[in-house]
Design a protein around this motif. Sequence first.
Motif, PDB file in Angstrom:
ATOM      1  N   SER A 118     -36.870 -61.312 -66.631  1.00 53.73           N
ATOM      2  CA  SER A 118     -36.142 -60.356 -67.474  1.00 53.73           C
ATOM      3  C   SER A 118     -35.082 -59.614 -66.668  1.00 53.73           C
ATOM      4  O   SER A 118     -33.975 -59.352 -67.183  1.00 53.73           O
ATOM      5  CB  SER A 118     -37.109 -59.354 -68.102  1.00 53.73           C
ATOM      6  OG  SER A 118     -37.805 -58.614 -67.097  1.00 53.73           O
ATOM      7  N   THR A 119     -35.392 -59.303 -65.410  1.00 54.16           N
ATOM      8  CA  THR A 119     -34.413 -58.628 -64.552  1.00 54.16           C
ATOM      9  C   THR A 119     -33.234 -59.545 -64.261  1.00 54.16           C
ATOM     10  O   THR A 119     -32.077 -59.131 -64.276  1.00 54.16           O
ATOM     11  CB  THR A 119     -35.064 -58.196 -63.224  1.00 54.16           C
ATOM     12  OG1 THR A 119     -36.143 -57.304 -63.505  1.00 54.16           O
ATOM     13  CG2 THR A 119     -34.060 -57.497 -62.323  1.00 54.16           C
ATOM     14  N   VAL A 123     -30.975 -59.607 -67.190  1.00 53.12           N
ATOM     15  CA  VAL A 123     -30.144 -58.412 -67.259  1.00 53.12           C
ATOM     16  C   VAL A 123     -28.957 -58.529 -66.309  1.00 53.12           C
ATOM     17  O   VAL A 123     -27.811 -58.211 -66.661  1.00 53.12           O
ATOM     18  CB  VAL A 123     -30.977 -57.145 -66.941  1.00 53.12           C
ATOM     19  CG1 VAL A 123     -30.060 -55.928 -66.773  1.00 53.12           C
ATOM     20  CG2 VAL A 123     -31.992 -56.876 -68.046  1.00 53.12           C
ATOM     21  N   ASN A 169     -25.014 -58.543 -67.293  1.00 49.04           N
ATOM     22  CA  ASN A 169     -24.070 -57.590 -66.716  1.00 49.04           C
ATOM     23  C   ASN A 169     -22.880 -58.309 -66.070  1.00 49.04           C
ATOM     24  O   ASN A 169     -21.733 -57.860 -66.176  1.00 49.04           O
ATOM     25  CB  ASN A 169     -24.764 -56.715 -65.676  1.00 49.04           C
ATOM     26  CG  ASN A 169     -25.710 -55.702 -66.309  1.00 49.04           C
ATOM     27  OD1 ASN A 169     -25.594 -55.406 -67.512  1.00 49.04           O
ATOM     28  ND2 ASN A 169     -26.643 -55.176 -65.533  1.00 49.04           N
TER      29      ASN A 169
END
Length: 314
Positions: free
Chosen positions: A48-49, A52, A56
């Motif tokens: 999940s990181t 992200v 970005n």
Amino acid sequence: MAVASTADRVGKLAQVGDYEIRLLKVFKTVVECGGFSAAETVLNVSRSTISVHMANLEQRLKLTLCSRGRSGFGLTEDGVIIYDAVRRLFSQMEDFRSTVNALHVQVSGELNLVASDTISLDDRCPFPEVLGQFCQRAPDVYLNFETAPMNEIERRILNEEADVGFIPYHRELEGLAYQPIYEETCYLYCSHTHPLFAMEDNEEIRERLEQQRLVHAGIQTNPDVTVQLRGLTKAASAYYYETRTAMVLSGAYIGFLPEQYVGQWERDGRLKRLLPNERMYRLGIAAITRQYGRLNKPRDVFMELLAKAVLSGN
């Protein structure tokens, strides 16, 4: 409304700072791992990181870099272009880092050079120019420079008693690295006071050659040299060209000598080549270093400059 090109859209990126660099590293790792799941272990962060970070990055670049879903991970056309650019960027950053670090590593210590006979002052050897460049690049290095016979030079380099040797190489020994510099041709000479000097008939010279006293280098030679010495009367040995030339000039001996070294005596009529189309051989001149040894920055810098000089012909 016209659709902006890829180049126009990328051009809107204001800057590439530390944060953007971190995002690009994540992107590069994901691509090389083949997806988010495989990249988790390498990056030591959750899927999940990673997702992200990728979102970005795409937002900052205003590009869609990859597709992810049931069909699996894949790069878009823009993603392929950006990945290639990222690889070049990190490669250039690494080159820059290496260059800066190299400038901060001061070259110091000693450089031990040893040459065989007249090589260092031969016009075809760029030694003086390389030495000047080396002293500018490594002014704090203490230089030792000696001369020695070829066998002794090979032994010193192998035992790490010297760093760079200059030799006429007859053979290649295991454990040594060779940087060719130039090639010289050796002919059989006699002096103007020798009985063969006045002879013009090659057949007569051939018939009388085996009876003449020969001075030779006195070391194990390569097959070409061995063939040339076969049948001749070895009456003396002198390794260095200076002493061997003096013995030939005495009129008591004949001997093989490099044409470049004895050119002046030949032009003055004091030396003559005997059967030049038959009695000759070629020698390669090389710089030698130990192939595997301890770290030696002065030696590496010197050999780098020498290789460049030889390549450029200077």
